[in-house]
Design a protein around this motif. Structure first.
Motif, PDB file in Angstrom:
ATOM      1  N   LEU A 188      -2.162 -44.602 -16.535  1.00 21.45           N
ATOM      2  CA  LEU A 188      -1.860 -44.496 -17.634  1.00 21.45           C
ATOM      3  C   LEU A 188      -2.811 -42.685 -18.608  1.00 21.45           C
ATOM      4  O   LEU A 188      -1.944 -41.944 -19.210  1.00 21.45           O
ATOM      5  N   LYS A 189      -3.188 -42.205 -17.112  1.00 23.13           N
ATOM      6  CA  LYS A 189      -3.916 -40.883 -17.478  1.00 23.13           C
ATOM      7  C   LYS A 189      -3.242 -39.756 -17.468  1.00 23.13           C
ATOM      8  O   LYS A 189      -3.920 -38.842 -16.922  1.00 23.13           O
ATOM      9  N   GLY A 190      -1.847 -40.576 -15.867  1.00 23.46           N
ATOM     10  CA  GLY A 190      -1.220 -39.648 -15.648  1.00 23.46           C
ATOM     11  C   GLY A 190      -1.290 -39.836 -13.924  1.00 23.46           C
ATOM     12  O   GLY A 190      -1.013 -38.708 -13.015  1.00 23.46           O
ATOM     13  N   HIS A 191      -2.840 -40.126 -13.380  1.00 24.58           N
ATOM     14  CA  HIS A 191      -2.879 -39.789 -12.399  1.00 24.58           C
ATOM     15  C   HIS A 191      -1.622 -40.684 -11.465  1.00 24.58           C
ATOM     16  O   HIS A 191      -1.837 -42.257 -11.786  1.00 24.58           O
ATOM     17  N   LYS A 192      -1.045 -40.438 -10.102  1.00 23.98           N
ATOM     18  CA  LYS A 192       0.254 -40.801  -9.591  1.00 23.98           C
ATOM     19  C   LYS A 192      -0.274 -41.107  -8.350  1.00 23.98           C
ATOM     20  O   LYS A 192       0.553 -41.946  -7.408  1.00 23.98           O
ATOM     21  N   LYS A 193      -1.211 -40.875  -7.804  1.00 23.71           N
ATOM     22  CA  LYS A 193      -1.888 -40.809  -6.312  1.00 23.71           C
ATOM     23  C   LYS A 193      -3.540 -41.408  -6.578  1.00 23.71           C
ATOM     24  O   LYS A 193      -3.827 -40.749  -7.271  1.00 23.71           O
ATOM     25  N   ILE A 194      -3.608 -42.418  -6.095  1.00 25.67           N
ATOM     26  CA  ILE A 194      -5.022 -43.371  -5.856  1.00 25.67           C
ATOM     27  C   ILE A 194      -5.378 -43.651  -4.413  1.00 25.67           C
ATOM     28  O   ILE A 194      -4.115 -43.863  -3.977  1.00 25.67           O
TER      29      ILE A 194
END
Length: 220
Positions: A188-194
């Motif tokens: 939800l903070k915009g991080h698409k790669k974890i």
């Protein structure tokens, strides 16, 4: 599909729309002070920078604040003198002076500065006078670059911005136990790669959230 999954799908679609708007915002706008009919002459510049606008598409009174870069391919002797003395007597001088007041990055094509074409024939004193006016523009923060330097500069800056944007999309989770809430907060903070530690345990609910939202997870 239950309510919780439906909410997550809707949230994902909304975030995609926000990402699109953010990308459009990040694409800086370049004004080329020539007619659009001559756009083929600037193909190498426009191919490196996707958000271009030409003089005949530009609203002199309203659009200057929306421009990030101003590229001036041709500068007459009159416009050179007027800009150096702060007089906006033409469209070009108005755009350059307004751009400088708004703090925009202004680049003048070295090959397009008219007085320089007369270097071999000009009276030395008058040539020096125009050179002094050119120095004034440089003092105002205006850059004088060749076409090759402009292309190289735009290419380098655009590449740097893309690298920063990609870096901002990823986050590292170093917790021993990764739960659904951890993944959700990052997404939800915009991080698409974890990035998750290879020794970390990921709960089944966290795995479900990753699958539903198609998140790119890398074990490191």
């Amino acid at each position: 599909m239950n309510i919780e999954e439906l909410v997550k799908v809707i949230t994902t679609e909304v975030l995609k729309k926000i990402d699109t708007l953010d990308l459009e915002k990040r694409l800086e706008k370049v004004l080329i002070t020539d007619s659009k009919s001559n756009k083929e002459k600037y193909k190498k510049i426009t191919s490196k920078w996707t958000n271009n606008i030409f003089l005949d598409e530009f609203n002199l009174e309203k659009d200057i604040d929306d421009i990030d870069y101003i590229i001036v391919p041709k500068l007459t002797n009159k416009d050179l003198v007027d800009i150096a003395q702060g007089r906006d007597n033409s469209n070009i001088s108005h755009i350059v002076i307004s751009g400088a007041l708004y703090g925009k990055k202004i680049i003048i094509l070295d090959e397009g500065i008219i007085y320089k074409k007369f270097k071999e024939t000009s009276n030395e004193k008058i040539y020096s006078l125009f050179k002094e006016y050119e120095s004034k523009l440089i003092e105002f923060g205006i850059e004088i670059l060749t076409k090759k330097q402009i292309i190289k500069g735009l290419e380098k800056e655009n590449s740097t911005k893309r690298e920063k944007a990609i870096d901002s999309e990823k986050i590292s989770l170093t917790k021993k136990l990764v739960i659904e809430k951890d993944i959700e907060e990052a997404f939800l903070k915009g991080h698409k790669k974890i990035l998750i530690d290879k020794n970390s345990l990921v709960t089944p609910l966290a795995h479900d959230y990753i699958r539903i939202n198609k998140i790119n997870v890398i074990r490191k």
